[in-house]
Structure formats: structure tokens, C-alpha cells
Motif scaffolding. Sequence first.
Motif, PDB file in Angstrom:
ATOM      1  N   LYS A   1      94.607  41.866  32.137  1.00 21.92           N
ATOM      2  CA  LYS A   1      93.784  41.972  33.334  1.00 21.92           C
ATOM      3  C   LYS A   1      93.973  43.328  34.006  1.00 21.92           C
ATOM      4  O   LYS A   1      95.083  43.849  34.095  1.00 21.92           O
ATOM      5  N   ILE A   2      92.868  43.905  34.464  1.00 21.88           N
ATOM      6  CA  ILE A   2      92.926  45.181  35.192  1.00 21.88           C
ATOM      7  C   ILE A   2      93.246  44.904  36.654  1.00 21.88           C
ATOM      8  O   ILE A   2      92.614  44.057  37.303  1.00 21.88           O
ATOM      9  N   VAL A   3      94.230  45.624  37.178  1.00 18.96           N
ATOM     10  CA  VAL A   3      94.605  45.514  38.584  1.00 18.96           C
ATOM     11  C   VAL A   3      94.285  46.849  39.265  1.00 18.96           C
ATOM     12  O   VAL A   3      94.950  47.861  39.009  1.00 18.96           O
ATOM     13  N   VAL A   4      93.268  46.853  40.105  1.00 18.07           N
ATOM     14  CA  VAL A   4      92.853  48.083  40.795  1.00 18.07           C
ATOM     15  C   VAL A   4      93.656  48.244  42.081  1.00 18.07           C
ATOM     16  O   VAL A   4      93.755  47.322  42.886  1.00 18.07           O
ATOM     17  N   ILE A   5      94.237  49.413  42.236  1.00 18.84           N
ATOM     18  CA  ILE A   5      94.960  49.757  43.464  1.00 18.84           C
ATOM     19  C   ILE A   5      94.258  50.955  44.082  1.00 18.84           C
ATOM     20  O   ILE A   5      94.086  51.985  43.430  1.00 18.84           O
ATOM     21  N   ASN A   6      93.857  50.818  45.324  1.00 20.79           N
ATOM     22  CA  ASN A   6      93.071  51.859  45.976  1.00 20.79           C
ATOM     23  C   ASN A   6      93.861  52.493  47.112  1.00 20.79           C
ATOM     24  O   ASN A   6      94.867  51.950  47.564  1.00 20.79           O
ATOM     25  N   ARG A   7      93.441  53.662  47.547  1.00 17.02           N
ATOM     26  CA  ARG A   7      93.959  54.245  48.785  1.00 17.02           C
ATOM     27  C   ARG A   7      93.147  53.694  49.948  1.00 17.02           C
ATOM     28  O   ARG A   7      92.026  53.244  49.799  1.00 17.02           O
ATOM     29  N   ALA A   8      93.719  53.753  51.129  1.00 15.53           N
ATOM     30  CA  ALA A   8      93.053  53.235  52.321  1.00 15.53           C
ATOM     31  C   ALA A   8      91.897  54.133  52.740  1.00 15.53           C
ATOM     32  O   ALA A   8      91.832  55.315  52.384  1.00 15.53           O
ATOM     33  N   GLN A   9      90.968  53.558  53.500  1.00 13.63           N
ATOM     34  CA  GLN A   9      89.898  54.347  54.093  1.00 13.63           C
ATOM     35  C   GLN A   9      90.521  55.440  54.960  1.00 13.63           C
ATOM     36  O   GLN A   9      91.503  55.216  55.653  1.00 13.63           O
ATOM     37  N   GLY A  10      89.952  56.620  54.914  1.00 16.90           N
ATOM     38  CA  GLY A  10      90.505  57.749  55.658  1.00 16.90           C
ATOM     39  C   GLY A  10      91.355  58.657  54.797  1.00 16.90           C
ATOM     40  O   GLY A  10      91.722  59.748  55.214  1.00 16.90           O
ATOM     41  N   SER A  11      91.665  58.201  53.578  1.00 18.19           N
ATOM     42  CA  SER A  11      92.424  59.031  52.650  1.00 18.19           C
ATOM     43  C   SER A  11      91.520  60.105  52.056  1.00 18.19           C
ATOM     44  O   SER A  11      90.447  59.806  51.516  1.00 18.19           O
ATOM     45  N   GLY A  12      91.972  61.349  52.118  1.00 21.81           N
ATOM     46  CA  GLY A  12      91.215  62.432  51.503  1.00 21.81           C
ATOM     47  C   GLY A  12      91.230  62.337  49.987  1.00 21.81           C
ATOM     48  O   GLY A  12      90.260  62.703  49.318  1.00 21.81           O
ATOM     49  N   THR A  13      92.336  61.844  49.426  1.00 15.30           N
ATOM     50  CA  THR A  13      92.417  61.660  47.979  1.00 15.30           C
ATOM     51  C   THR A  13      91.365  60.656  47.529  1.00 15.30           C
ATOM     52  O   THR A  13      90.689  60.849  46.515  1.00 15.30           O
ATOM     53  N   ARG A  14      91.229  59.567  48.285  1.00  9.56           N
ATOM     54  CA  ARG A  14      90.213  58.557  47.961  1.00  9.56           C
ATOM     55  C   ARG A  14      88.815  59.151  48.056  1.00  9.56           C
ATOM     56  O   ARG A  14      87.980  58.950  47.167  1.00  9.56           O
ATOM     57  N   ALA A  15      88.546  59.877  49.128  1.00  3.43           N
ATOM     58  CA  ALA A  15      87.218  60.459  49.321  1.00  3.43           C
ATOM     59  C   ALA A  15      86.868  61.405  48.171  1.00  3.43           C
ATOM     60  O   ALA A  15      85.742  61.397  47.657  1.00  3.43           O
ATOM     61  N   THR A  16      87.837  62.211  47.756  1.00  2.00           N
ATOM     62  CA  THR A  16      87.604  63.150  46.650  1.00  2.00           C
ATOM     63  C   THR A  16      87.382  62.409  45.339  1.00  2.00           C
ATOM     64  O   THR A  16      86.473  62.746  44.569  1.00  2.00           O
ATOM     65  N   PHE A  17      88.191  61.392  45.081  1.00  4.31           N
ATOM     66  CA  PHE A  17      88.069  60.630  43.836  1.00  4.31           C
ATOM     67  C   PHE A  17      86.724  59.912  43.769  1.00  4.31           C
ATOM     68  O   PHE A  17      86.041  59.944  42.737  1.00  4.31           O
ATOM     69  N   GLU A  18      86.325  59.288  44.866  1.00 10.86           N
ATOM     70  CA  GLU A  18      85.043  58.580  44.862  1.00 10.86           C
ATOM     71  C   GLU A  18      83.869  59.547  44.723  1.00 10.86           C
ATOM     72  O   GLU A  18      82.896  59.265  44.018  1.00 10.86           O
ATOM     73  N   SER A  19      83.967  60.699  45.372  1.00  7.07           N
ATOM     74  CA  SER A  19      82.875  61.669  45.338  1.00  7.07           C
ATOM     75  C   SER A  19      82.724  62.350  43.982  1.00  7.07           C
ATOM     76  O   SER A  19      81.604  62.507  43.473  1.00  7.07           O
ATOM     77  N   LEU A  20      83.865  62.729  43.373  1.00  7.02           N
ATOM     78  CA  LEU A  20      83.795  63.565  42.177  1.00  7.02           C
ATOM     79  C   LEU A  20      84.062  62.824  40.867  1.00  7.02           C
ATOM     80  O   LEU A  20      83.548  63.224  39.823  1.00  7.02           O
ATOM     81  N   ALA A  21      84.872  61.771  40.914  1.00  7.01           N
ATOM     82  CA  ALA A  21      85.160  61.027  39.682  1.00  7.01           C
ATOM     83  C   ALA A  21      84.226  59.836  39.524  1.00  7.01           C
ATOM     84  O   ALA A  21      83.713  59.589  38.428  1.00  7.01           O
ATOM     85  N   LEU A  22      83.996  59.105  40.608  1.00  6.73           N
ATOM     86  CA  LEU A  22      83.153  57.910  40.523  1.00  6.73           C
ATOM     87  C   LEU A  22      81.699  58.193  40.899  1.00  6.73           C
ATOM     88  O   LEU A  22      80.784  57.526  40.409  1.00  6.73           O
ATOM     89  N   LYS A  23      81.511  59.155  41.791  1.00  5.35           N
ATOM     90  CA  LYS A  23      80.191  59.483  42.332  1.00  5.35           C
ATOM     91  C   LYS A  23      79.573  58.276  43.061  1.00  5.35           C
ATOM     92  O   LYS A  23      78.346  58.115  43.106  1.00  5.35           O
ATOM     93  N   THR A  24      80.419  57.448  43.614  1.00  7.83           N
ATOM     94  CA  THR A  24      79.994  56.327  44.444  1.00  7.83           C
ATOM     95  C   THR A  24      81.167  55.867  45.294  1.00  7.83           C
ATOM     96  O   THR A  24      82.325  56.027  44.885  1.00  7.83           O
ATOM     97  N   ASN A  25      80.872  55.346  46.472  1.00 14.04           N
ATOM     98  CA  ASN A  25      81.930  54.753  47.298  1.00 14.04           C
ATOM     99  C   ASN A  25      81.753  53.236  47.385  1.00 14.04           C
ATOM    100  O   ASN A  25      82.398  52.569  48.191  1.00 14.04           O
ATOM    101  N   LYS A  26      80.877  52.691  46.540  1.00  9.09           N
ATOM    102  CA  LYS A  26      80.637  51.243  46.504  1.00  9.09           C
ATOM    103  C   LYS A  26      81.608  50.598  45.525  1.00  9.09           C
ATOM    104  O   LYS A  26      81.233  50.055  44.491  1.00  9.09           O
ATOM    105  N   VAL A  27      82.889  50.681  45.877  1.00 14.79           N
ATOM    106  CA  VAL A  27      83.921  50.170  44.978  1.00 14.79           C
ATOM    107  C   VAL A  27      84.275  48.727  45.333  1.00 14.79           C
ATOM    108  O   VAL A  27      83.975  48.243  46.430  1.00 14.79           O
ATOM    109  N   MET A  28      84.906  48.063  44.367  1.00 13.15           N
ATOM    110  CA  MET A  28      85.286  46.673  44.573  1.00 13.15           C
ATOM    111  C   MET A  28      86.374  46.564  45.643  1.00 13.15           C
ATOM    112  O   MET A  28      87.107  47.518  45.912  1.00 13.15           O
ATOM    113  N   THR A  29      86.465  45.385  46.241  1.00 13.20           N
ATOM    114  CA  THR A  29      87.544  45.123  47.192  1.00 13.20           C
ATOM    115  C   THR A  29      88.855  45.021  46.425  1.00 13.20           C
ATOM    116  O   THR A  29      88.966  44.276  45.445  1.00 13.20           O
TER     117      THR A  29
END
Length: 293
Positions: free
Chosen positions: A152-180
Motif C-alpha cells: 500500500k502507498i502511504v502519502v505523507i504531505n507537507r502542511a499548507q503554507g509550506s514553500g516546499t509543498r507549493a514548489t512540488f505541487e507547482s513544478l512536479a505535479l502541476k496541480t494542487n488538487k491532491v488527496m487528503t
Amino acid sequence: MKKTGLLLSVTLLFALAGCSSPSKTPASSSSTAQTKIVAVGSTALQPLVEAAAQQYTDATPGADITVQGGGSGAGLSQVASGAVTVGNSDIFAQEKDGVDANALVDHQVAVVGIAPVVHPGVGVTNLTHQQLVDIFTGQVTNWQQVGGADQKIVVINRAQGSGTRATFESLALKTNKVMTAQEQDSSGTVMKMVKSTPGAISYLAFSAIQSGVNKLSLDGVAPTDANVTTNKWVVWAYEHMYTKGSPKAATAKFIHYIQSAKVQASLVKKMGYIPVTAMKVARTHDGQIEDVK
């Protein structure tokens, strides 16, 4: 009469001595007064600023520097409000809602690559962009679906407000509509959790990646410093130290210390960051890539 005159003279001398002594105190205290600098924000940048602050204060009598995390969003908001001296951020101020970027001055002190990281047991070393998106949006839930172990895949995310998260979603995923998914406030906590959680996946700045997790390539491109400098690895960010307006002399001196060629060539590289001067391309706040002239 002579005794009275003598007593008056002695009294006058003591009075003059008493008046003159306080004038020395301000000069003495001002010479030892400390300059307080408080830097808050990005946990990806925090280790570098902490290490630089230690070196700087060791060599600079009177310097008093406090460095805290909290995420890029907190750093930008607090420096914009005047609550702190420096706001550390992985994102441009223009990317943060509710912040007047025109009131802030950007001091870029390093570049950092960001990579997907997994628990070593997942059996995967490379993902396509679409596979990565499918994992973080919950479309793929078992590593076997992308060529890995039946786990099973276990996704661990950074909290909202994280610049690392914002960069990863913008450039690696190209979406911020990620799973909970479970959200963590710091890079250090993410590192520990991915290392200890079978099936885990998250993302970290190169500088925060330690032994015990594996970095993933994307579409066959490896997450290396060399690939970041040419934008072949596109998931990277500047490390910013923002001030509200032009910094005061003491703050400017500390920032210039981190930007100095000596610190860039030693501490910055040693700690896993990339010197800004090593970049062959530049990125603007709106995502445009330009060649460095």
C-alpha cells in the motif's frame, strides 16, 4: 567660617562626582548592545541560516540571531507585518496571497532541488510524471501498479503554507488538487516518517534528504545538482531571505555574509544547497526560465 567653607567644598565635590558618573554608563552599555535579528519561515532553508548564524555570531561580537521554522507562508506573513526581521521562504513573495510583495526586498541566498522520496522497500526508482500525479491524487494506491512491490502507498504531505509543498505541487505535479493525507510541519519530520513507514512517499529538499530513504527519478531524469543548474530537473526553488524594505545595516551585513563567495563555496555546498552563482538558468516569479547572462 573656615569649617563651613571646607564642608561646603567637600559636599560640592561629591555632588559633582555623582553627576559625572552616569554619563559613562550609556557609552559603556551602547558599546556592548546587541543587534537582534529574528529570521522565521522555511524549514528547508532553516538549517543553512542556523549554521550561518552560528558562524557569524562566533565571529561578530554583539550579534544576536534567532532562527525559527514555521514554513514559508509564516515567514512571508510575519516579515510583511513587521513582526520579524527576516522572512525565510522557498517561494517568491508574489506567490503568497495576502502579502504585498512590493513592500518586501528579496535576498536570494541559495538554490535547492526538491525530489520525491520513498521508503527503500517500495521497489521503485523512477516514475513518470503521470504516475507521480496519480499517486498524489489517490488514483494509484499500491506500488505494484507502478512496477514496485505489492504494498500500500502511504502519502505523507507537507502542511499548507509550506514553500516546499507549493514548489512540488507547482513544478512536479502541476496541480494542487491532491488527496487528503497526513500533513507534517517540517522537513525533518517528513524525513523521519518516510524512513520509518513502509510504503511511504513524500518529497524533500535535497539538503534535507538523509540516508534511509530513496530519491526518485522522474521520466528518467535524476534529481542531481547538475541537472538543477540547467533546469533539466525542473523541481527547484530559490531560497529567499526577505526583509521589509531595505534591511538595516546589521541585517544586511548578515545576509551579505551568507551570500559571500566564501560561504557559498563552503557552507552552502557542504549542506546540500546549490550556490545561486552555479545556476546556468534563472527563474522569474511567474515561472519563466531565462538563461543566465
